[in-house]
Write a protein that holds these residues in place. Structure first.
Motif, mmCIF file in Angstrom:
data_model
loop_
_atom_site.group_PDB
_atom_site.id
_atom_site.type_symbol
_atom_site.label_atom_id
_atom_site.label_comp_id
_atom_site.label_asym_id
_atom_site.label_seq_id
_atom_site.Cartn_x
_atom_site.Cartn_y
_atom_site.Cartn_z
ATOM 1 N N THR A 62 -0.739 -7.216 6.221
ATOM 2 C CA THR A 62 -1.367 -5.899 6.035
ATOM 3 C C THR A 62 -0.467 -4.770 6.507
ATOM 4 O O THR A 62 -0.643 -3.621 6.083
ATOM 5 C CB THR A 62 -2.701 -5.834 6.790
ATOM 6 N N SER A 63 0.480 -5.064 7.373
ATOM 7 C CA SER A 63 1.443 -4.040 7.790
ATOM 8 C C SER A 63 2.809 -4.691 7.983
ATOM 9 O O SER A 63 2.910 -5.870 8.328
ATOM 10 C CB SER A 63 1.000 -3.347 9.083
ATOM 11 N N ASP A 252 -1.668 -1.184 5.267
ATOM 12 C CA ASP A 252 -2.819 -1.153 4.362
ATOM 13 C C ASP A 252 -3.993 -0.372 4.927
ATOM 14 O O ASP A 252 -4.886 0.040 4.164
ATOM 15 C CB ASP A 252 -3.281 -2.581 4.053
ATOM 16 N N ASN A 253 -4.017 -0.179 6.231
ATOM 17 C CA ASN A 253 -5.163 0.475 6.868
ATOM 18 C C ASN A 253 -4.902 1.931 7.235
ATOM 19 O O ASN A 253 -5.777 2.577 7.806
ATOM 20 C CB ASN A 253 -5.559 -0.307 8.132
#
Length: 647
Positions: A62-63, A252-253
């Motif tokens: 995600t990162s 992604d967040n």
């Protein structure tokens, strides 16, 4: 050969997310593998395929941030409108860090390449354009914009990249060439993109993780970036991109105000470390241009290596400017200016997932290319620029003519021409529309050819752009003065009684099997030198099988095999004699009683003389070098081959 299918198999995994559709594709490929390969290879194949599935099933985290592992070079401070040069070099420098090529080549410190050498010598500007006389005075303004196709043209010609200590000068032009420069050559430059639903984002992330930073574009405007350095340009905006930057990671967040959803790229700028977060900022996944603009959205400069080629043959000085989409076959003519080894070919593809075929011919007669010397096939995963090492390099002598043929299965054939170039990456914040400048290209008769049922000289192509007589295909030959290992190849031409190629003939040599293409050509690479009495078996539907033996005693064997049709009587010998033998300036054909045609071949199988109407018994051979030759004489269904010596 079966590794070729593994390569394509990996591509299916690469572009998919291991779903039902992917499983169907895998089944199709496995069935093809079972049909093609012997059973003893199947276990090896499944081991490789299993490993491929496990590797590609890993979804990107995600990162991710290349800086965490020191895979990004320092932020620089650009001068003028040179952001596009900084975006290019930042991607190349990151790849050099990922592969350790920089340190392996004996360099110290971090990779540091000369952006302004690219800025001055890209060939598009009013400082220098080798395609016009005089070379200066027309084109883009120096320090005022460019794009990644401009960068790739410069790199594909071998003019750069060079180190900062070699050619970094902004106010005055740096030295163009020097034997003291260290040149770095990206073997591949590939274009990525994603759609509004983020389809394609996984490939972009995987490329960053595996190969380093990716160059991208954006429209920098104060209305699109906030005080926390979050950038988002909505799709409804009509403003065009005006700035080049480099993606080094993602989260992604991360929330970017105004964007329809979370998710943003970590981006390296070239405005020094006092701007942004030590020179970095965020761009939303949903930005209008970043990773979406077809030519500048996401460009990856990879497989960067120290320049190993001493000469690059090309006609497309400005690289890829347009594409003739309705053809699959093109060819460029060159003449060797020194003794070299042709060891690689480069070209552009206008689509993903392209099968290619490369051939090197030595002659062209009656609008047909003759006497293929080597052949190589392969598969290109991504749209962009590609450099292909030849399995069997071809030795060229000073003065040799050679033709590089290229087949591309889809997307058409990219070419260079005079262009109305849109300058989008010029860092002009106040100007919100793209400017355009005419950049002149030049071409000559007999340089580029294309096939659409017949071969045509591309010089006479009626270009839809209106810039006629300026186009050349983007096919280059890369040569070396010496090579470490000389691989041996055997090129066979499978011909009928009219000496036309037979397609789909099956040829066995040394336990290997190949099928002839539509020109009747078959190539066997990686043969053993000095083989004698090697068995060759050839079969084709509608022809009698041919079983014979050959000797492989040259670096590159080129040999014709003529098959006899089952629907016609076997050919008869013409019962001709050749005199004198050895000969000096002339040979005479005794027994000639009608118009015949002939071809003279040297020991390498190259056609060095021909005539389609031989009515005089005497043939002039004064222009041939001393050595051994073969003359093939043909009339209707009868042929005769005679060997002779020129002394």
């Amino acid at each position: 050969m079966y590794f070729f299918y593994i390569y394509k198999f990996n591509y299916i995994l690469f572009i998919s997310n291991i779903n039902c559709a992917t499983v169907c594709n895998l089944v199709i490929y496995l069935l093809k593998l079972f049909k093609i390969f012997k059973m003893q290879k199947i276990l090896t194949l499944f081991l490789i395929l299993s490993l491929s599935i496990s590797l590609h099933a890993q979804i990107p985290p995600t990162s991710f941030d290349l800086r965490d592992n020191s895979m990004v070079t320092s932020v620089k401070s650009q001068q003028g409108g040179t952001c596009w040069t900084h975006g290019t070099m930042a991607s190349i420098e990151s790849n050099l860090l990922m592969t350790n090529v920089w340190t392996d080549n004996g360099e110290t410190g971090e990779p540091n390449l000369a952006e302004y050498h690219l800025d001055w010598w890209n060939g598009y500007n009013d400082h220098n354009n080798d395609d016009i006389i005089p070379v200066s005075g027309q084109g883009l303004a120096v320090h005022n914009g460019g794009d990644y196709r401009v960068s790739t043209a410069y790199l594909s010609r071998g003019e750069g990249a060079v180190r900062d200590i070699d050619g970094q000068s902004y106010t005055t032009p740096p030295l163009r060439f020097s034997d003291d420069f260290h040149y770095y050559y990206p073997r591949d430059v590939e274009w990525f993109s994603m759609d509004d639903d983020l389809n394609g984002i996984i490939q972009i992330k995987q490329r960053i993780m595996n190969q380093g930073a990716i160059a991208t574009c954006m429209c920098y405007d104060y209305s699109f970036i906030d005080g926390s350095y979050n950038h988002y340009q909505p799709a409804s905006s009509t403003l065009l991109p005006n700035h080049s930057v480099t993606i080094v990671g993602w989260d992604d967040n991360h929330a970017v105000p105004g964007a329809p959803a979370d998710g943003a790229w970590i981006v390296k700028n070239s405005w020094d470390t006092y701007w942004g977060f030590d020179g970095y900022f965020w761009i939303s996944y949903y930005d209008k241009w970043s990773c979406r603009e077809p030519d500048m959205g996401a460009v990856s400069f990879i497989n960067v290596e120290p320049m190993q080629y001493s000469k690059i043959y090309y006609h497309d000085y400005h690289g890829w400017r347009d594409t003739k989409v309705d053809i699959t076959e093109a060819c460029n003519y060159f003449n060797a200016r020194e003794d070299v080894w042709l060891s690689a070919v480069s070209f552009f593809t206008n689509a993903d997932s392209v099968d290619y075929k490369i051939k090197i011919y030595s002659n062209m007669q009656a609008d047909t290319f003759c006497n293929a010397q080597i052949m190589q096939t392969g598969f290109s995963l991504k749209k962009g620029f590609h450099t292909i090492d030849l399995d069997v390099p071809l030795q060229l002598r000073d003065g040799d003519d050679f033709y590089i043929y290229l087949y591309l299965s889809q997307g058409g054939q990219p070419y260079d021409r005079t262009s109305d170039v849109p300058v989008l990456l010029n860092d002009t914040i106040l100007s919100k529309s793209a400017s355009k400048t005419i950049v002149l290209s030049s071409a000559n008769e007999g340089e580029s050819f294309y096939f659409d049922s017949l071969w045509h000289d591309f010089f006479y192509y009626d270009d839809p752009s209106g810039f006629d007589n300026t186009g050349n295909f983007c096919i280059k030959g890369l040569a070396q003065e010496t090579i470490d290992n000389v691989n041996i190849g055997a090129m066979f031409h499978i011909l009928n009684h009219n000496l036309n190629g037979i397609q789909n003939a099956t040829v066995f040599l040394n336990g290997d099997i190949q099928t002839s293409d539509k020109q009747g050509d078959v190539f066997f690479a990686n043969q053993t030198y000095n083989q004698t009495d090697v068995q060759v078996n050839i079969s084709a539907q509608g022809y009698y099988p041919l079983d014979t033996v050959i000797d492989i005693t040259d670096v590159s064997l080129v040999q014709d095999f003529q098959l006899v049709s089952t629907t016609m009587l076997p050919e008869t010998n013409l019962d001709l004699k050749l005199f004198p033998n050895p000969a000096n300036d002339f040979i005479e054909i005794l027994g000639l009683n009608s118009n015949l045609e002939y071809k003279i071949y040297d020991v390498a199988g190259r056609i060095v003389g021909a005539n389609t109407s031989l009515s005089n018994q005497q043939i002039d051979i004064s222009n041939l070098h001393k050595g051994f030759y073969t003359i093939q004489i043909r009339a209707d269904n009868s042929t005769q081959t005679i060997k002779f010596i020129k002394q």
